[in-house]
Design an enzyme around this catalytic site. Structure first.
Site, PDB file in Angstrom:
ATOM      1  N   LEU A 171     -18.280   3.041   2.853  1.00  0.00           N
ATOM      2  CA  LEU A 171     -18.281   4.328   2.169  1.00  0.00           C
ATOM      3  C   LEU A 171     -17.584   4.300   0.814  1.00  0.00           C
ATOM      4  O   LEU A 171     -17.356   5.352   0.206  1.00  0.00           O
ATOM      5  CB  LEU A 171     -17.662   5.406   3.073  1.00  0.00           C
ATOM      6  N   CYS A 172     -17.258   3.107   0.313  1.00  0.00           N
ATOM      7  CA  CYS A 172     -16.668   2.984  -1.026  1.00  0.00           C
ATOM      8  C   CYS A 172     -17.748   3.142  -2.086  1.00  0.00           C
ATOM      9  O   CYS A 172     -18.857   2.630  -1.936  1.00  0.00           O
ATOM     10  CB  CYS A 172     -16.012   1.616  -1.205  1.00  0.00           C
ATOM     11  N   HIS A 173     -17.382   3.806  -3.155  1.00  0.00           N
ATOM     12  CA  HIS A 173     -18.292   3.931  -4.297  1.00  0.00           C
ATOM     13  C   HIS A 173     -18.262   2.643  -5.114  1.00  0.00           C
ATOM     14  O   HIS A 173     -17.202   2.042  -5.268  1.00  0.00           O
ATOM     15  CB  HIS A 173     -17.838   5.070  -5.221  1.00  0.00           C
TER      16      HIS A 173
ATOM     17  N   MET B 210      -8.938   0.566  -2.850  1.00  0.00           N
ATOM     18  CA  MET B 210      -9.662  -0.348  -1.973  1.00  0.00           C
ATOM     19  C   MET B 210      -9.998  -1.659  -2.684  1.00  0.00           C
ATOM     20  O   MET B 210      -9.982  -2.728  -2.070  1.00  0.00           O
ATOM     21  CB  MET B 210     -10.924   0.311  -1.422  1.00  0.00           C
ATOM     22  N   GLU B 211     -10.277  -1.582  -3.973  1.00  0.00           N
ATOM     23  CA  GLU B 211     -10.575  -2.797  -4.739  1.00  0.00           C
ATOM     24  C   GLU B 211      -9.339  -3.694  -4.819  1.00  0.00           C
ATOM     25  O   GLU B 211      -9.434  -4.914  -4.642  1.00  0.00           O
ATOM     26  CB  GLU B 211     -11.082  -2.429  -6.130  1.00  0.00           C
TER      27      GLU B 211
ATOM     28  N   ASP C 183      -7.864 -20.397   4.235  1.00  0.00           N
ATOM     29  CA  ASP C 183      -9.029 -21.267   4.369  1.00  0.00           C
ATOM     30  C   ASP C 183      -8.781 -22.640   3.754  1.00  0.00           C
ATOM     31  O   ASP C 183      -9.128 -23.662   4.336  1.00  0.00           O
ATOM     32  CB  ASP C 183     -10.251 -20.618   3.718  1.00  0.00           C
TER      33      ASP C 183
END
Length: 167
Positions: free
Chosen positions: A83-85, A121-122, A136
């Site tokens: 739901l992130c733009h 969020m970014e 990793d």
């Protein structure tokens, strides 16, 4: 499963009055400069940290590759979080501090844009993927690494104004 009572508005912006998930409408919001700063840490064996510091990891420059991975993650956040733009980022910075006393690497990410919605969020995606990349690249020598403390440190811009994390 309904998240809210249909007769009341949800305090969670991604749910409508019926409890259905939706993308928030930001069309009426003002374009403002928005900045988010996040951090997280990966803790490891002292020997693993020494490999990273010396640049002797088998897969190459661990922090350099993790920096690029973090930047790439910030740019792809709307592909990962449903739901992130999509946001036109104007800047993403990923930085690392080696912390020898705790055998850890602290990662900080800053994301910026001028737009109608924030960049938290970014920045969180950047930190998370940068730390996962370190894992990793070093897992062959240390599978016991621990990633933690991923959080928003500060944000500015938009209607809600400035946020500064405590402690």
């Amino acid at each position: 499963m309904s998240v809210t009572n249909p007769s009341s508005a949800s305090p969670l912006t991604h749910f409508d009055a019926q409890g259905q998930a939706h993308m928030v409408d930001v069309g009426d919001k003002a374009n403002t400069r928005r900045v988010a700063v996040t951090e997280g840490r990966i803790t490891m064996q002292p020997e693993t940290l020494a490999l990273i510091q010396a640049g002797n990891a088998k897969k190459g420059d661990v922090l350099g590759i993790a920096r690029i991975a973090g930047i790439q993650a910030a740019k792809k956040t709307s592909d990962l979080i449903p739901l992130c733009h999509p946001i036109a980022l104007t800047r993403v910075a990923v930085e690392f501090d080696i912390e020898p006393d705790t055998h850890s690497v602290l990662c900080r990410a800053t994301a910026e844009c001028t737009g109608q919605t924030g960049v938290e969020m970014e920045a969180l995606s950047a930190v998370s993927v940068a730390l996962l990349t370190i894992y990793d690249m070093c897992k062959a020598v240390d599978r016991g690494m621990v990633i933690g403390g991923v959080r928003l440190m500060e944000k500015s811009g938009g209607k809600s104004g400035r946020f500064l994390a405590r402690g």
